[in-house]
Design a protein around this motif. Structure first.
Motif, mmCIF file in Angstrom:
data_model
loop_
_atom_site.group_PDB
_atom_site.id
_atom_site.type_symbol
_atom_site.label_atom_id
_atom_site.label_comp_id
_atom_site.label_asym_id
_atom_site.label_seq_id
_atom_site.Cartn_x
_atom_site.Cartn_y
_atom_site.Cartn_z
ATOM 1 N N GLY A 168 -38.408 16.320 -24.733
ATOM 2 C CA GLY A 168 -38.426 16.204 -26.019
ATOM 3 C C GLY A 168 -39.425 16.954 -26.787
ATOM 4 N N ALA A 169 -39.129 17.390 -27.883
ATOM 5 C CA ALA A 169 -40.302 17.932 -28.656
ATOM 6 C C ALA A 169 -39.971 17.551 -30.407
ATOM 7 C CB ALA A 169 -39.938 19.666 -28.666
ATOM 8 N N VAL A 170 -41.000 17.493 -31.134
ATOM 9 C CA VAL A 170 -40.889 17.371 -32.649
ATOM 10 C C VAL A 170 -41.666 18.652 -33.018
ATOM 11 C CG1 VAL A 170 -41.571 15.932 -34.472
ATOM 12 C CG2 VAL A 170 -41.086 14.933 -32.281
ATOM 13 N N LEU A 171 -41.164 19.261 -34.147
ATOM 14 C CA LEU A 171 -41.880 20.278 -34.800
ATOM 15 C C LEU A 171 -41.856 20.139 -36.121
ATOM 16 C CD1 LEU A 171 -39.553 21.686 -32.453
ATOM 17 C CD2 LEU A 171 -40.631 23.690 -33.022
ATOM 18 N N TRP A 172 -43.188 20.211 -36.744
ATOM 19 C CA TRP A 172 -43.217 19.919 -38.128
ATOM 20 C C TRP A 172 -44.106 21.165 -38.831
ATOM 21 C CZ3 TRP A 172 -45.774 17.485 -34.323
ATOM 22 C CH2 TRP A 172 -47.195 17.592 -34.618
ATOM 23 N N CYS A 173 -43.980 21.064 -40.104
ATOM 24 C CA CYS A 173 -44.782 21.829 -40.879
ATOM 25 C C CYS A 173 -45.393 21.269 -42.062
ATOM 26 C CB CYS A 173 -44.119 23.238 -41.178
ATOM 27 S SG CYS A 173 -42.745 23.036 -42.116
ATOM 28 N N GLY A 174 -46.281 21.905 -42.782
ATOM 29 C CA GLY A 174 -47.011 21.084 -43.874
ATOM 30 C C GLY A 174 -46.392 21.782 -45.216
#
Length: 413
Positions: free
Chosen positions: A197-203
């Protein structure tokens, strides 16, 4: 434009219009041969043919003098074709390439006919120049309209598609009974596989309209590194959840791939796990790694945070705000955020993680054993009690210092 050149254009446009089926067949053949994704089946092929035909009729009406360039727009069938390509996730570049191919073939046909007309060379040149101007202006205008239709449809379709997939993913994560076969069919993903599983996020520094596109591109980048086609859903406009059907992750390769990206995208990874329970577990681990990574986003940002790196620190995700107080109570002054205490912490870490071996710690840090002993004594003085007292707590607190840095350390003037 001279009257002779204008009359020549009208005559040639009429002659092409009279033989329109032949030119349509030629253009459709050339486009579908170079860009097969534009016509994968009979239904879309019919749309392509209608789009080519209607665009030709519209362009010829301008050249023939029955319509003005400012009054024409993209034929409705061309807009429908653009929407259909968006639904099928055909790249927008392929659609624009098709228009350029069509423009080139159309101009070639027209110029060859103009050259055969019994007029002066100067009039041929004027007619050819006017043809190029009209063709460019028309394609430029039409391209803007079909691109707008494509993007609007893609955004709408992706929102609906993501909503349906997200609902199925959330049902799978809920722990409640589900129809596994039905969920897998909707998602196009085998929940019985082994997953990471992966979580990708940005600001907020990224434009809101570009965030999901950027995150999806980075999910594809990870897919290339891991050699696996992921399941990707977006729970909000700045976050993507992904699962990769793989049994192992090369963290060095993932970090290297993301290091080359100019966008501030962060990734949290769970451990490999199998089946539906593993689907849930690896996602939960990735969420925990995300929570830990966000603690250090301002002071110590890192592109990749893996659950495998956290050990017991994964538990801090439940109460990240309380971690700093606990670390400082365990380590005392050893948790001060300055260079001298950092050297002591690294020495204690090397010593404890080596099984309390002065020899191994000295080799790892490239120091003399006496230096190690001296720093250990200083560390105990700073802590205010022996390192052996609550040793497990000391090791976990030191791990927190290594991973979270200033987020858990005591600021020093």
């Amino acid at each position: 434009m001279t009257s002779t050149a204008a009359a020549t254009l009208v005559k040639v446009a009429d002659s092409v219009l009279a033989e329109l089926p032949r030119l349509v067949a030629r253009l459709v053949g050339e486009v579908s041969a170079e860009l097969p994704a534009l016509a994968p089946d009979a239904q879309v092929m019919e749309l392509l043919e209608s789009t080519v035909r209607e665009n030709l009729v519209t362009a010829l009406s301008v050249l023939g003098g029955t319509a003005r360039p400012v009054d024409v727009g993209a034929p409705p069938v061309a807009l429908e074709f653009a929407r259909r390509l968006a639904q099928r996730r055909v790249p927008i570049t392929a659609m624009l390439r098709a228009y350029r191919l069509g423009q080139a073939a159309f101009q070639q046909e027209m110029i060859s006919r103009i050259a055969r007309e019994p007029v002066q060379a100067a009039d041929v040149a004027v007619a050819a120049t006017e043809l190029s101007h009209v063709a460019f202006t028309y394609i430029d205008k039409i391209s803007e309209e079909v691109v707008e239709a494509y993007q609007l449809e893609r955004d709408t379709w992706l929102r609906h598609r993501n909503a349906a997939r997200l609902a199925k993913v959330q049902a799978a994560l809920s722990g409640k009974p589900i129809d596994l076969a039905e969920v897998e069919k909707t998602l196009g993903y085998a929940l019985s596989d082994r997953h990471v599983g992966a979580v990708l996020w940005c600001g907020p520094e990224l434009d809101e309209n570009a965030r999901l596109t950027t995150l999806e591109r980075h999910a594809a980048l990870l897919a290339g590194v891991l050699g696996a086609t992921p399941l990707v859903v977006a729970p909000d406009a700045s976050t993507v959840w992904a699962w990769f059907p793989t049994a192992a992750v090369d963290l060095d390769a993932v970090s290297a791939a993301l290091a080359g990206s100019p966008e501030p995208v962060r990734v949290a990874l769970g451990d490999p796990a199998s089946g539906l329970p593993g689907f849930r577990a690896t996602h939960q681990q990735a969420r925990q790694a995300e929570a830990v990574a966000q603690m250090t986003e301002r002071t110590q940002p890192r592109a990749v945070t893996a659950a495998a790196q956290l050990g017991p620190l994964a538990l801090v995700a439940a109460d990240p705000a309380g971690v700093a107080g606990w670390v400082q109570s365990v380590l005392g002054a050893l948790a001060d955020d300055d260079e001298a205490h950092q050297r002591m912490r690294e020495t204690v870490w090397a010593y404890l993680s080596s099984g309390s071996s002065l020899m191994v710690a000295a080799q790892e840090l490239h120091l003399h054993k006496n230096t190690i002993q001296y720093r250990l004594r200083k560390a105990e003085q700073e802590r205010g009690r022996p390192l052996a007292e609550g040793r497990i707590d000391v090791e976990v607190a030191l791990l927190a210092c290594r991973l979270l840095g200033s987020a858990v350390l005591r600021a020093v003037d």
